[in-house]
Design a protein around this motif. Structure first.
Motif, short mmCIF file in Angstrom:
data_model
loop_
_atom_site.label_atom_id
_atom_site.label_comp_id
_atom_site.label_asym_id
_atom_site.label_seq_id
_atom_site.Cartn_x
_atom_site.Cartn_y
_atom_site.Cartn_z
N ALA A 41 0.83 -1.21 0.00
CA ALA A 41 0.00 0.00 0.00
C ALA A 41 0.86 1.25 0.00
CB ALA A 41 -0.93 0.00 1.21
N ASN A 43 0.24 5.51 0.54
CA ASN A 43 -0.75 6.47 1.02
C ASN A 43 -2.01 5.77 1.54
OD1 ASN A 43 0.88 8.70 0.35
ND2 ASN A 43 0.16 8.64 -1.76
N ASN A 44 -1.80 4.64 2.21
CA ASN A 44 -2.91 3.87 2.81
C ASN A 44 -3.91 3.38 1.77
OD1 ASN A 44 -2.14 3.85 5.53
ND2 ASN A 44 -2.96 5.90 5.85
N GLY A 73 -7.23 2.43 8.55
CA GLY A 73 -6.87 3.45 7.57
C GLY A 73 -6.70 2.97 6.15
N LEU A 74 -6.69 1.65 5.92
CA LEU A 74 -6.42 1.15 4.58
C LEU A 74 -7.65 1.24 3.69
CD1 LEU A 74 -4.30 -0.35 2.75
CD2 LEU A 74 -5.51 -2.46 3.37
N HIS A 101 -11.85 3.72 7.15
CA HIS A 101 -11.36 3.42 5.80
C HIS A 101 -11.98 4.38 4.80
CE1 HIS A 101 -9.87 -0.40 7.46
NE2 HIS A 101 -11.02 -0.42 8.12
#
Length: 366
Positions: A41, A43-44, A73-74, A101
């Motif tokens: 990943a 920037n998340n 946060g993903l 998310h």
């Protein structure tokens, strides 16, 4: 397993980020592969590009199969292969989106129940801007595509289904296809469009413990063989959820004892069609009363999942349009809701009379 990483600009996304892509070359997303996806990943955000054919999400924990739990946060997108052979993603245990998310997206994938029963089964606090399915198929889920449970706050700002086909869903008749099951669930917007749902049990949408803030919108969709005994097409009992039906076809109900829609909000119908074998025992959709033709007079071969229209009108899921067929919507438009009702002895009765009545020349159970 060979891992291929490519940076792709994702400016088209509502959440404007650069996401790294992870190209899956094997047939299983196991613990190691999932860790590699997370590590990829940027920037998340990550896009998982799936190969054609069968793929299994098969994570394991100390006691056996484990859920795919998205890290805090993903944002994640699963993209299937282009071409004639689709990516088929079999899920052994439900996906969880604990925490916050930006988006969870599926595109061009066939999703199947590999033992998970629910695609999402959320019981922990969560806040997601978007969950969406585009050009996907859902097949043979024993329970729900999404279920929320528990006493925690679960918020989904937008839940979108676009250009999808669902077949044999809620087959165990235990939970509704879309089941928002708690008073602490907040759905801002639920939109289903350009899609077909063929053979579903339980209720199609159940959100009876909290209102869907900006309502339910269903447009350009085809339904056939839906709603189990005593259940509802949409159950928003006591909630101020507004429901907008536009250009849809309601085909044969799963059983004659199915029910229609209940909500304390408004129901709006525009240019929709309901076949004469779409019967709701109660909570009938007066905004969309029955027409005069059966499903087999509207669809080419509905029992074998062919909903190509026998009429040339552009109504229902666009994939089934048949411009070479004669226009026929005038003969299948919903009949007047205020037509007189009669009992089987020919005596006029109140429109609210229970049991079998004759209306517009047809026997109707209400």
């Amino acid at each position: 397993m060979k891992k291929l990483f490519t940076t792709v600009a994702m400016a088209f996304m509502a959440v404007c980020v650069n996401a790294q892509s992870y190209e899956l070359t094997g047939t299983t997303i196991d613990n190691d592969t999932y860790n590699a996806i997370i590590a990829a990943a940027e920037n998340n955000a990550v896009e998982v590009i799936l190969p054609a054919g069968e793929i299994s999400i098969a994570l394991t924990g100390s006691t056996g199969a484990a859920s795919m739990t998205l890290p805090e946060g993903l944002s994640i997108k699963f993209t299937g292969a282009s071409g004639d052979v689709k990516s088929v993603l079999s899920i052994k245990k439900s996906i969880l989106f604990n925490g916050t998310h930006g988006y969870i997206r599926f595109e061009n994938i066939t999703l199947t129940d590999g033992g998970c029963q629910y695609l999402f089964n959320q019981a922990k606090e969560a806040n997601v801007d978007e969950i969406s399915f585009t050009n996907c198929e859902f097949k043979n889920f024993d329970r729900s595509l999404i279920r929320t449970q528990g006493e925690v706050n679960i918020t989904i700002k937008e839940f979108l289904v676009d250009n999808c086909i669902g077949t044999n869903l809620s087959s165990g008749n235990g939970y509704s296809v879309f089941y928002f099951g708690t008073a602490t669930t907040t759905i801002d917007k639920l939109e289903i469009k350009n899609s077909t749902f063929d053979t579903t049990q339980r209720s199609f949408i159940e959100a009876s413990k909290s209102a869907i803030t900006n309502g339910i919108t269903i447009s350009d969709c085809t339904f056939y063989n839906n709603v189990a005994d005593g259940r509802y097409l949409i159950d928003a009992n006591g909630q101020s959820t507004n429901i907008n039906l536009t250009n849809i076809i309601l085909g044969k109900s799963y059983v004659d004892s199915a029910k229609g829609i209940r909500t304390a909000g408004t129901i709006t119908n525009t240019n929709s069609l309901r076949t004469s074998d779409c019967i709701y025992k109660s909570n009938d959709i007066k905004e969309l009363p029955v027409g005069d033709k059966t499903s087999t007079e509207i669809f080419t071969d509905p029992e074998n999942h062919d909903f190509t229209l026998l009429i040339g009108d552009k109504i229902g899921d666009p994939r089934w349009y048949n411009p070479s067929a004669p226009s026929g919507v005038s003969s299948v438009k919903a009949e007047k809701a205020n037509a007189a009702s009669y009992n089987l002895g020919g005596q006029q009765v109140k429109s609210s009379a229970k049991g079998l009545v004759i209306k517009n020349g047809k026997k109707i159970a209400q």
